[in-house]
Design a protein around this motif. Structure first.
Motif, PDB file in Angstrom:
ATOM      1  N   ASP A 297     -14.256 -23.364  62.881  1.00  0.00           N
ATOM      2  CA  ASP A 297     -14.706 -24.177  64.080  1.00  0.00           C
ATOM      3  C   ASP A 297     -13.823 -23.373  65.214  1.00  0.00           C
ATOM      4  O   ASP A 297     -14.629 -23.236  66.419  1.00  0.00           O
ATOM      5  N   LEU A 298     -12.975 -22.946  65.108  1.00  0.00           N
ATOM      6  CA  LEU A 298     -12.043 -22.128  65.876  1.00  0.00           C
ATOM      7  C   LEU A 298     -12.523 -20.834  66.211  1.00  0.00           C
ATOM      8  O   LEU A 298     -12.909 -20.423  67.515  1.00  0.00           O
ATOM      9  N   ASP A 300     -15.766 -20.272  65.944  1.00  0.00           N
ATOM     10  CA  ASP A 300     -17.200 -20.405  66.625  1.00  0.00           C
ATOM     11  C   ASP A 300     -16.490 -20.807  68.240  1.00  0.00           C
ATOM     12  O   ASP A 300     -17.420 -20.336  69.318  1.00  0.00           O
ATOM     13  N   LYS A 301     -15.710 -21.843  68.451  1.00  0.00           N
ATOM     14  CA  LYS A 301     -15.374 -22.027  69.632  1.00  0.00           C
ATOM     15  C   LYS A 301     -14.936 -20.974  71.055  1.00  0.00           C
ATOM     16  O   LYS A 301     -15.330 -20.902  71.918  1.00  0.00           O
ATOM     17  N   GLU A 302     -14.332 -19.887  70.092  1.00  0.00           N
ATOM     18  CA  GLU A 302     -13.897 -18.884  70.924  1.00  0.00           C
ATOM     19  C   GLU A 302     -14.977 -17.587  71.063  1.00  0.00           C
ATOM     20  O   GLU A 302     -14.460 -16.663  71.697  1.00  0.00           O
TER      21      GLU A 302
END
Length: 321
Positions: A297-298, A300-302
């Motif tokens: 998820d990190l 993807d977020k970045e």
């Protein structure tokens, strides 16, 4: 940002994959009844010594496996070597695994090796010894093992007041990161043990900040073992036994850090012992899908993924459907 060398190597492996499919089976059972498998490991002695120790102690032999360890100094080639059957399993940092998964390559995470620590002196951001920096606000060139962006490094840099996405990332072999920073080719770099202690002893770099809980995501995987999906499907029992051996190696390492540190000198990776406090946090729990998902998820977020990734889809767990 892209990693041209990694992409080129993966493209080469894809072109050779169908021709090399027959190589994706174990070396076979010899007269001793053991199944021979070739396993890639990190050149970092702190990370890989538990595997060498487990082989020496017969952990894998008891599981019916003759494990042949092959250290790799180039992180860009581990996934292609896995895909074309030169290796049955390989150790990798999390980044190449995510890149492979994002490109729909048939690679899965099968076991954790290390996880991000909450404290200790295992990993640090280093700067030249003469640098007056107190944070990363003036860092423009950042040295790291892989040329591809790493959101965990970005998280650390951001929390130290730097702009990771504006930096030029300099891909440098682990053993040369300190030379790049100390020699002025990079303003800062990320380095872990035993390379960190060796670099500090030379006096050309200093620690700007150790990477502890306040600048990272403690508990998420940092180094992992990977497997080729077709191999895993065809040889699930071998994979199950191998992952059990990895778990045993990690459990023993956590309980015997001084012994592991001393054994590092007996591996082909390090000429001396490593203090137990300088060893990584070996993960004894097997694949933790929730923690894998937190790290995905990190990414993807970045903005490092072309699409969201589901941890359950890109990891392999023995017995799971």
């Amino acid at each position: 940002m892209r990693a041209p060398r990694l992409l080129a190597a993966i493209a080469l492996a894809l072109s050779a994959l169908s021709a090399a499919a027959c190589s994706s089976v174990p070396g076979g059972s010899g007269d001793n009844g053991l199944t021979t498998i070739n396993v890639g490991v990190s050149p970092a002695a702190g990370t890989s010594t538990p595997m060498y120790l487990a082989v020496a102690q017969g952990v894998f032999r008891k599981l019916g496996l003759d494990v042949r360890l092959e250290p790799s100094t180039d992180g860009a080639v581990v996934v292609p070597r896995l895909m074309n059957g030169q290796l049955q399993f390989c150790m990798s940092s999390f980044g190449p695994f995510v890149s492979a998964a994002d490109k729909n390559l048939p690679i899965k995470m099968i076991a954790p090796v290390n996880r991000q620590q909450s404290d200790g002196h295992y990993t640090a951001i280093i700067v030249p010894s003469g640098s007056k920096a107190t944070d990363m606000s003036q860092v423009h060139v950042f040295a790291q093992q892989e040329g591809q962006p790493d959101p965990l490094s970005q998280l650390t840099v951001t929390r130290l007041n730097g702009d990771y996405k504006a930096m030029r990332l300099l891909a440098v072999p682990l053993g040369s990161i300190a030379d790049a920073v100390g020699g002025g080719s990079a303003d800062a770099g990320r380095l872990f043990q035993p390379f960190l202690a060796q670099a500090l002893a030379k006096g050309k770099v200093r620690v700007l900040s150790y990477i502890t809980a306040d600048v990272t995501l403690p508990g998420v995987p940092s180094a992992v073992f990977l497997g080729n999906q077709s191999y895993l499907a065809a040889h699930a029992d071998v994979a199950k036994r191998f992952t059990e051996g990895v778990r045993e190696a990690n459990v023993y390492a956590r309980d015997h850090l001084p012994e592991v540190g001393a054994y590092a000198a007996k591996t082909p990776l390090n000429s001396g012992a490593i203090p137990g406090d300088d060893l990584p946090d070996f993960d004894p729990n097997g694949v933790n899908v929730a923690l894998v998902q937190e790290l995905l998820d990190l990414y993807d977020k970045e903005g490092y993924l072309t699409k969201p990734l589901d941890a359950k889809t890109v990891t392999w767990v023995a017995g799971a459907s």
